[in-house]
Every structure is written in structure tokens, then in C-alpha cells.
Design an enzyme around this catalytic site. Structure first.
Site, PDB file in Angstrom:
ATOM      1  CE  LYS A  53       4.254   5.442  -5.190  1.00 29.16           C
ATOM      2  NZ  LYS A  53       3.665   4.177  -5.697  1.00 29.16           N
TER       3      LYS A  53
HETATM    4  N1  PPE Z   1      -0.775   2.033  -8.746  1.00 27.31           N
HETATM    5  C1  PPE Z   1       0.167   1.533  -7.853  1.00 27.31           C
HETATM    6  C2  PPE Z   1      -1.317   1.032  -6.619  1.00 27.31           C
HETATM    7  C3  PPE Z   1       1.520   1.705  -7.420  1.00 27.31           C
HETATM    8  O1  PPE Z   1       1.832   1.405  -6.422  1.00 27.31           O
HETATM    9  C4  PPE Z   1       1.325   2.082  -8.747  1.00 27.31           C
HETATM   10  C5  PPE Z   1       3.488   2.438  -8.080  1.00 27.31           C
HETATM   11  C6  PPE Z   1       1.095   2.505  -9.524  1.00 27.31           C
HETATM   12  C7  PPE Z   1      -0.090   2.387  -9.898  1.00 27.31           C
HETATM   13  C8  PPE Z   1       2.239   3.126 -10.880  1.00 27.31           C
HETATM   14  O2  PPE Z   1       2.606   3.863 -11.001  1.00 27.31           O
HETATM   15  P1  PPE Z   1       3.584   4.768 -11.542  1.00 27.31           P
HETATM   16  O3  PPE Z   1       4.582   4.215 -10.325  1.00 27.31           O
HETATM   17  O4  PPE Z   1       3.442   6.541 -10.677  1.00 27.31           O
HETATM   18  O5  PPE Z   1       3.461   4.837 -12.571  1.00 27.31           O
HETATM   19  N2  PPE Z   1       4.085   1.766  -7.278  1.00 27.31           N
HETATM   20  C9  PPE Z   1       4.972   1.820  -6.604  1.00 27.31           C
HETATM   21  C10 PPE Z   1       5.345   1.077  -5.867  1.00 27.31           C
HETATM   22  C11 PPE Z   1       6.008  -0.429  -5.920  1.00 27.31           C
HETATM   23  C12 PPE Z   1       6.452  -1.157  -4.914  1.00 27.31           C
HETATM   24  O6  PPE Z   1       6.101  -2.557  -5.047  1.00 27.31           O
HETATM   25  O7  PPE Z   1       6.659  -0.940  -3.786  1.00 27.31           O
HETATM   26  C13 PPE Z   1       5.986   1.248  -7.808  1.00 27.31           C
HETATM   27  O8  PPE Z   1       6.552   1.165  -9.187  1.00 27.31           O
HETATM   28  O9  PPE Z   1       6.998   2.886  -7.881  1.00 27.31           O
END
Ligand code: PPE
Length: 327
Positions: free
Chosen positions: A179
Site C-alpha cells: 500500500k
Molecule cells: N484496494 C485499494 C486500492 C485500497 O486503497 C483499499 C483501501 C482497499 C482495496 C481495501 O483495503 P482494506 O481497507 O484493507 O479493506 N483504501 C483505503 C484508502 C482510501 C482513501 O481514499 O484514502 C481505505 O479504505 O482506508
């Protein structure tokens, strides 16, 4: 401060900017390199490597108010992924326990009951040059209030999404399983295009043309009661909410598969939903203006969404040890 006028070239409007403070109420203090500093003092120098080259890794984690007081949701998994993201970029990260303690502290010190936490580690001030491996890592944790990610009513009514013309980076380019700040340039292209076309969010395909994920969410597709989500190799961030939903769906007796999804499956699905820390569990009601199922939150989505909110809010027993009290 007067908001700038609408800039048509960027599709940015003053009205949209004015909404931000409501959506993201900020905190009093930020944890920065081991100390709590006032929000306004948590600044960096313009030579910061991450500003020039995208060399940051981050997390998004929520704290929810539960009957036992405010708790971090899946803190160990989030901090483990944070450390793993740093490992890919050879960044010196803090220990898991130290990070969890800092997360608790920042929620407590700001007096939040519910919060969105943003741990961030980045190559800080230093000489220019792409290879920043000698530049020390700065680590900070912000906390803020963040409501419904994809807009008012999205959790109940669902969102309209479009397939993006931008693909996710292919394997062995920029690793999507870490990330990293730089990954979100891809997310920005997807999200800005979606906004321009009148969608709430975009869905990217991977370089093979199979379904990957949203700009900030994973995706689940349901047909005939079988739940499918793209595998880690489809250029996704393997989300912790995604994992939570896999566990809850299996617990409810559903068959869950992690396999590549052809684009047309999105047009044939009975139900689709997004998962993410910010987006939580958000139903998708149309894809490229083709209605999904009945065009509203589907029945399986509703059951799993309830199980999710009951888990994060501590309404049901914490049978997997997902909640960490902040006290
Ligand atoms: N894919 C991406 C690209 C992504 O950024 C997130 C979280 C997810 C999947 C889901 O991951 P998880 O949160 O572990 O279930 N995106 C983060 C950032 C959002 C933002 O706009 O800043 C979040 O949801 O915290």
C-alpha cells in the site's frame, strides 16, 4: 479562506471543496516520530523525498465505538500490512506493538470514539535523487472523522460505477500488494474519470482485462449464491475488509471463491459490493449504467453488511479477536 472558483480543466468545484470539512473533521494532535504534535505543526520540508517520488507507505484503519468502549478494528492485520508494505520498499518500519500503542494513543488523546486512522511512513527530507534508500523514514499517525466514503446513503442504496479506461499496473511493475503512496496515482486517474462520467466510483481491470478493484475498494460479485472476488494476482490490494467479508460469508454458509473475473460477469451479476476500510461494505447498484440485480442492495449483501457492522461495532461476540480496546 475563500474557496477557488470551479476549475473546468480539473473538474474541481468550490462546492465539492466546501464539503470536505464536514466529511473529514480533523483532530487536535498527530503522532509523529514518537511524539504527539498539534495538528497544525505536523508539517514536512519541501525536499521530502516522498513528495517528489511517491516513496510512502500507508494504512487506513478504523476505530469503532463498541459496548466495551472504542476499539481498533483488526489492528494487528493493518499494522502487519503496513510493515509488509515498508519491507517491499526496504523501509525501516517500527514494531507492530509500538505502532498499535501509537494508534490507541492518538485516538484516545483526540477524544474520538469513532475514528479513521491514517498511519503513514515516508522517506523524509533529504537530497534529491530517485534512490532514497539513505534517507531516514518519518512515521506518523493521523486520526480523523470520516463518514460514508462513497456519499450519503451509499451503504443503503448502493452506488453507480463505471469500468475505467485506465488499467491497474501489471505484475512486476509497481506492486499493488504494497500500500504505497505512488500506487494512488492509478487510483486518482480512475476516480477522476469516474467523477467526470457521473459515476460514484470506477472499477479498474488488470492488464489481462479481468476485473481488479475500485480506486480504493475491493470488489465482490455474487451470482446464484456463489460469491467471487479477484485473487491477489489481479493487481489488487488484498484488503483487510475483503478478508473480513470472506470469513463472514463462509461463516454464513456461502461458497466464496477467489478467482479471476471476466468483465462481463459484472453485467450478469445478481449482486455486487465493494469493501474497504473507508468504504466499509457498499452495494453496487449499476455498472456502466447496466442495473445490477434489482438495482438496489441485494439480499446477500444486506446479510453480510449487517454481519460486518455487528462485528466492527462489537454488537456480536468478537469470535476472531478483531477488536482491540483503545483504553
Ligand atoms: N484496494 C485499494 C486500492 C485500497 O486503497 C483499499 C483501501 C482497499 C482495496 C481495501 O483495503 P482494506 O481497507 O484493507 O479493506 N483504501 C483505503 C484508502 C482510501 C482513501 O481514499 O484514502 C481505505 O479504505 O482506508
Amino acid at each position: 479562506m475563500t474557496a477557488p472558483a470551479k476549475d473546468p480543466a480539473h473538474g474541481w468545484s468550490a462546492a465539492a471543496a466546501e464539503k470536505v470539512p464536514e466529511k473529514k473533521k480533523t483532530a487536535d494532535v498527530i503522532w509523529m516520530n514518537g511524539k504527539l504534535v498539534p495538528w497544525a505543526s505536523a508539517t514536512v520540508h519541501v525536499s521530502t523525498h516522498a513528495l517528489h517520488y511517491g516513496s510512502s507507505v500507508f494504512e487506513g484503519m478504523r476505530a469503532y465505538n463498541t459496548p466495551k468502549g472504542p476499539c481498533l478494528f483488526r489492528a494487528k492485520e493493518h499494522m502487519r500490512r503496513f510493515i509488509d508494505s515498508g519491507r517491499v520498499y526496504r523501509m525501516q518500519m517500527l514494531d507492530l506493538e509500538e505502532l498499535i500503542e501509537a494508534c490507541k494513543l492518538v485516538v484516545r488523546e483526540n477524544g474520538f470514539k469513532d475514528a479513521y486512522l491514517r498511519p503513514l511512513a515516508f522517506r523524509g527530507a533529504g537530497p534529491l535523487g530517485v534512490n532514497g534508500s539513505k534517507i531516514p523514514i518519518d512515521t506518523l499517525i493521523m486520526a480523523m472523522q470520516w463518514g460514508s466514503y462513497l456519499g450519503e446513503g451509499a451503504l443503503e442504496s448502493g452506488v453507480d460505477v463505471g469500468i475505467s479506461s485506465w488499467n491497474r499496473p501489471g505484475p512486476n511493475t509497481i506492486p499493488q500488494g504494497a500500500k504505497a503512496g505512488g500506487n494512488y496515482l492509478s487510483g486518482q486517474l480512475i476516480a477522476m474519470e469516474a467523477e467526470r462520467l457521473g459515476y460514484h466510483e470506477g472499477i479498474a481491470l488488470d492488464v489481462e482485462g479481468t476485473v481488479s478493484e475500485g480506486s480504493g475498494e475491493n470488489i465482490f460479485v455474487i451470482r446464484d449464491g456463489v460469491i467471487v472476488t479477484p485473487p491477489a494476482a489481479s493487481s489488487i490490494l488484498p484488503g483487510i475488509t475483503r478478508d473480513t467479508l470472506v470469513v463472514l460469508a463462509k461463516e454464513h454458509g456461502y461458497e466464496v471463491r477467489q478467482e479471476r473475473i471476466p468483465r462481463e460477469m459484472l453485467y450478469m451479476a445478481d449482486e455486487i459490493f465493494f469493501t474497504g476500510t473507508a468504504a466499509e461494505v457498499t452495494p453496487v447498484r449499476s455498472v456502466d449504467r447496466i442495473q445490477v440485480g434489482a438495482g438496489k442492495r441485494g439480499p446477500i449483501t444486506e446479510v453480510l453488511q449487517k454481519a460486518f457492522f455487528d462485528s466492527v461495532k462489537g454488537v456480536r461476540e468478537d469470535r476472531y479477536g478483531w477488536l482491540t480496546p483503545i483504553a
